[in-house]
Design an enzyme around this catalytic site. Structure first.
Site: not given
Lengths: 649, 649
Positions: A137, A188, A317, A333, A413-414
């Site tokens: 990441h 990625g 996901e 998500e 993240c959300c």
């Protein structure tokens, strides 16, 4: 495909007045910004630790320790900065600008001499920088840094973070551009691509957009780059769930221009497709544009929930196959629906077609709003359409589904993605190009902007869901002509138009009613229509929804909660012809969306306490009450269902 | 609770003639035994490698290498030996006895001087013996060795394997009995408990039963023994999926006598509950018996599929909550239904109540038979009630569901468990105690046995599903009186009885028609009844089956396959009052069960190619064809569904 130059007006010049969205926008600055600030500082009790700012301090050499938390935890700070920038843009949360500046300084101190920033790799394993593309990441995190930097510069005019981000971006160009050491590598987790395009737009440096294009072009050329990279990690693997990794997961199974179906991790897909649309627009690339259209159609016509949720597999996901839309076990998500909004906005910018905003609106008004509590302090990561709290058990196939919103997530993240979307909501309402202003959402608000040298203001008062009318006040300081393009969504029945007191029949072009404006001073456009609550069915190939109906009102999907209807919601039936009667908004919920009463029935299989027996089906009457899905789980937690059985005669 | 002494007659004295079961029993000896022998030797092409016999050779020091395959791979050989023993008992597969004897020698050579046998720990990590109870499966593997040894001794009279197993059991007693070093340990996967009881019965050594009882009593006393043991493994963890481990998983959350619901891994639960029933019977322990009844009722009245499948969570193969019975994503492991048969048989032996055999029959005639291909060479591990092959994708929530039977599994418990069950099927048909012979299944067969000093034979010709009659021929060489207890299952409508030509009305006791026999020579009991195909509904609390019906015929659940009905099976409807018309058996399938034709309808939501739209539901007529679930996926692979929508007026 003809190139368009449709872009978003400055956020500072858009003011949202719609009561529902104003509420959510305001909790972002009043509650989320301070709340997330505390989370980033690990000073919020009762939440999972973030370690985010501490990691930067360790990386800057200011405190001792190792990196803790997720490998991409730096992005929590970047998204907070980006969200704050959008608030500052609108003159909100200004008391946090001083903290933001401190954070910008901290980030710059954590930046290595060559421009590299990533607290996980800098602190824990500098020898493994730029080696683990599949899991590391680094480019994803760089992307969020860049997005924050661009937003912060636009909001404050301060260049410090933009310089930091540009230095990092320069390093990335040096490493990854064609002819360089890592020219065959692809990220990625896509994100840097769309960020680099923003950076190119902001700085005028074309090389950033070129690199974004390169990242898209190199992806899937060697279909197993990421899989082999994962295998090379050996004992340094980061994500145990990647035992199931495949080339589809990060959309590296085929070149971008050859992909025809939305595959793999839904957020990765949306970020990539968004960048593809940007590149198609920026470079006028037809093959890329055609691929975007195919992928958009696949998602929205075959793989999208009625709520704008995407990602049918709870595990990893991800997308599955066409028409596979199970209602209770999927992922959906919140971030993926944010990504769908981003993709749709860019498709509309690419094509000038209003219809892309149907799915943007669907995702916004349902999944994205549902992802955040009315109070702003709790979040859904997974957004099911049917919840039975008792079977959302840890250690089972349903453990990813939380029946109530959570205060925070280790992988955060959300909340941040919802926050930055709401804080910048204006970008989804208005757009403009050289000669047109676009109204893309019926969210009451005001835009001030320049067009063809004239200073204009547009004030949208949308009352479609209250009385079937909307008014648009247009003011211009010059008699300059421009067109106003107003999206006419599918749920407006036979709209009629009155412009300055006279009935007109505007051309409808690409889903927009096109109104020519040329006078100075104030002008008024009225749109009259009828928006009735309506029952919706799914395509017969959607097995999970066979014989079922869902209630919608405008773009809002409604659901039935245990609080209003009692338990065991799957036994309820209603006729597709039954009338949903508007009722007062549910007490304590934001906005003014009505609830609906529906005359339905409750089914009993008639076999008593046995588990199986001879059927003796019996219906009893039941008065059902529906509330907006966007607002579910804001009262007493319990069961919820969107699709109920249709009484079919 | 009064102690019963109900036990199974010797398998050597039972001959099955029912065409369906005879077919499957015969493929066990003719196909599975040779096939699995090749698999164990890694000489079967196109299957996952077993490494099983190679591991024993390494452990015996005869070849170099490390242990490969699953940690419990030794049990593949043990279950093969057990299955072969049951075949030999009936005079079948005799050509494999020489291989079996070689294997017994090999096992004895792999046995350590103190009696220990486990090729994984002996070869790979002898220093970790008896340390990893949660994952190590040492006691589980020992249990299967013991079961094999008892069966092989009964079949052949050869004591060698029984001695090997007893030496290991003695070591286990020395380690785990009260007062010994490991007195607080309990097995992470139950199995040894019921095996020790068999060993005690076989050898007359009460200490083995005492240890079984101790293992049940120590379990759940310290509710976190297994969880702490797992944590202690640190980097030596074996199963990554145990990241989600909890005390419920291996039923160690409460003492056995305090458990009220079936929790955790379904196979572990069934093996444990079976041992509990054995202990309750052996020691006359009322608290244990009451717990068994509660747990049985919870499973069969709230957590069991209509097919006798159990384990509603695909992840970790476990129970969830009451009435949570999703049809496509569950586990329903073949082994779990074998375990349910074992538990039911023992509950009937404990109580003398025939009703326990309802669920045994349900599991046998549906999930267990479905677990094996008609040709005997492929197997289901997971047994769903609704399959859409396209969405059974790797790397998704549905990856555990295989739409076609597989040739083998790295974790090869199911094929072997099905094989040993079919090879010993007689134990589920007949039982006896001091004064009664019990007929528990209507599977045509013959039993010869001694009762009260008389040599009797009982020949059961069950034609209920063909013409509504069954005949039982009884022969006795002496005028000794005994009772014949014949289970009268719930699906026999108003059975009438003719005994030696005269109508009788026998007492029905505990679900058995009780017939007093006292004459010598031949006697005939005829039972006349009507067995009609019938529609079944589920309890209204089973959300997954709301408004749905399933077709049954006797104990057989029927299903609809794509081959007969076309694709998209969830759109089919039929009225609960519609008549299922008997038709010829499907070509090429074993046995003589009819197929059924049903007049049904196919629903179209009427919205065309759109994903969502205004419903315009339309039915069209459809002739449906149902085949026994036991035999599904033996023709062209494709979709399958058990529960179809009910037309409810």
């Amino acid at each position: 495909m003809k190139q368009k130059n449709i872009h978003s007006p400055a956020l500072s010049r858009i003011t949202v007045s719609d009561p529902l969205f104003k509420h959510y926008i305001s909790i972002v600055s009043k509650k989320l910004i301070p709340y997330q600030w505390n989370v980033l500082n690990d000073s919020e009790p009762n939440t999972e630790k973030s370690f985010c700012i501490a990691n930067f301090r360790v990386a800057a050499g200011e405190i001792e320790g190792s990196h803790k938390g997720m490998v991409f935890s730096d992005t929590d700070l970047y998204k907070w900065l980006e969200t704050l920038a959008y608030c500052l843009d609108r003159g909100e949360a200004t008391e946090f600008e001083v903290h933001a500046d401190e954070m910008v300084d901290l980030i710059s101190r954590a930046q290595e001499p060559d421009g590299y920033i990533n607290t996980y790799f800098s602190v824990n394993c500098p020898e493994r920088k730029w080696t683990n593309f599949t899991e590391g990441h680094e480019l994803y995190s760089a992307g969020h840094l860049i997005e924050a930097a661009v937003a912060y510069y636009h909001a404050t005019g301060k260049k410090r973070l933009l310089e930091v981000a540009s230095r990092f971006a320069n390093l990335i160009c040096d490493k990854f551009a064609p002819g360089r050491e890592l020219e065959n590598a692809c990220p990625g987790h896509q994100e840097i691509e769309l960020a680099l395009i923003k950076l190119a737009d902001c700085t005028g440096e074309k090389k950033y957009a070129d690199l974004a294009r390169h990242f898209l072009e190199v992806r899937g050329n060697s279909s197993n780059f990421l899989e082999e990279n994962l295998r090379e990690q050996g004992k340094n693997r980061i994500f145990p769930e990647f035992a199931d990794y495949d080339a589809l997961y990060a959309q590296s199974h085929l070149p971008a221009t050859e992909q025809t179906t939305a595959e793999g991790h839904a957020v990765r897909a949306m970020y990539m497709f968004s960048a593809m649309a940007d590149i198609a627009r920026t470079y006028g690339e037809d093959a890329m544009a055609e691929s975007c259209v195919r992928l958009w159609n696949n998602v929205t016509q075959k793989r999208m929930y009625i709520t704008g949720g995407i990602g049918s597999s709870g595990h990893l996901e991800r997308f599955t196959v066409d028409y596979d839309l199970p209602n209770d076990r999927m992922y959906c998500e919140s971030c993926a629906s944010v990504g769908l909004m981003m993709f749709g906005q860019r498709m509309a910018a690419l094509t000038g077609d209003a219809n892309y905003y149907d799915a943007v609106e669907r995702a916004l008004c349902n999944t994205v709003l549902a992802g955040i509590a009315a109070e702003g302090d709790k979040y859904f990561y997974v957004n099911p359409l049917e919840v039975w709290p008792e079977n959302c058990l840890p250690g089972t196939s349903m453990s990813h589904v939380k029946p109530v919103r959570q205060p925070w997530f280790a992988c955060a993240c959300c909340p941040a993605n919802i926050a930055r979307t709401l804080a910048s909501l204006g970008q989804y309402i208005y757009a403009q190009d050289e000669k047109s202003v676009y109204i893309n959402q019926y969210i009451s608000s005001e835009l001030c902007t320049d067009i063809r040298g004239a200073e204009i203001s547009i004030k949208l008062q949308s009352n479609f869901l209250a009385d079937g009318t909307s008014r648009i006040l247009i003011k211009s300081d010059k008699p300059q002509s421009f067109t106003l393009r107003i999206r006419i969504p599918y749920y407006l029945e036979n709209p009629t138009f009155i412009f300055n007191g006279k009935a007109i029949a505007p051309v409808i072009e690409n889903g927009y009613a096109v109104i020519a404006v040329s006078r100075e001073g104030e002008q008024i456009l009225e749109i009259n229509s009828k928006v009735e609550p309506r029952w919706v069915a799914a395509n017969s190939k959607v097995r999970a929804d066979t014989g079922k109906i869902a209630l919608m009102y405008g773009p809002y999907v409604y659901c039935f909660e245990e609080e209003d209807n009692g338990p065991n919601l799957p036994v309820f039936y209603a006729a597709g012809s039954s009338r949903a009667v508007s009722d007062a908004p549910a007490a304590g919920l934001p906005g003014s969306l009505p609830t609906f009463k529906v005359h339905g029935r409750r089914l009993d299989s008639g076999i008593g306490e046995s588990l199986y027996g001879q059927p003796s089906f019996r219906f009893t009457d039941a008065e059902l009450k529906a509330v907006p899905y966007a607002l579910w789980c804001n009262r007493t937690p319990g069961e919820m269902i969107v699709w109920i059985n249709a009484l079919i005669s």
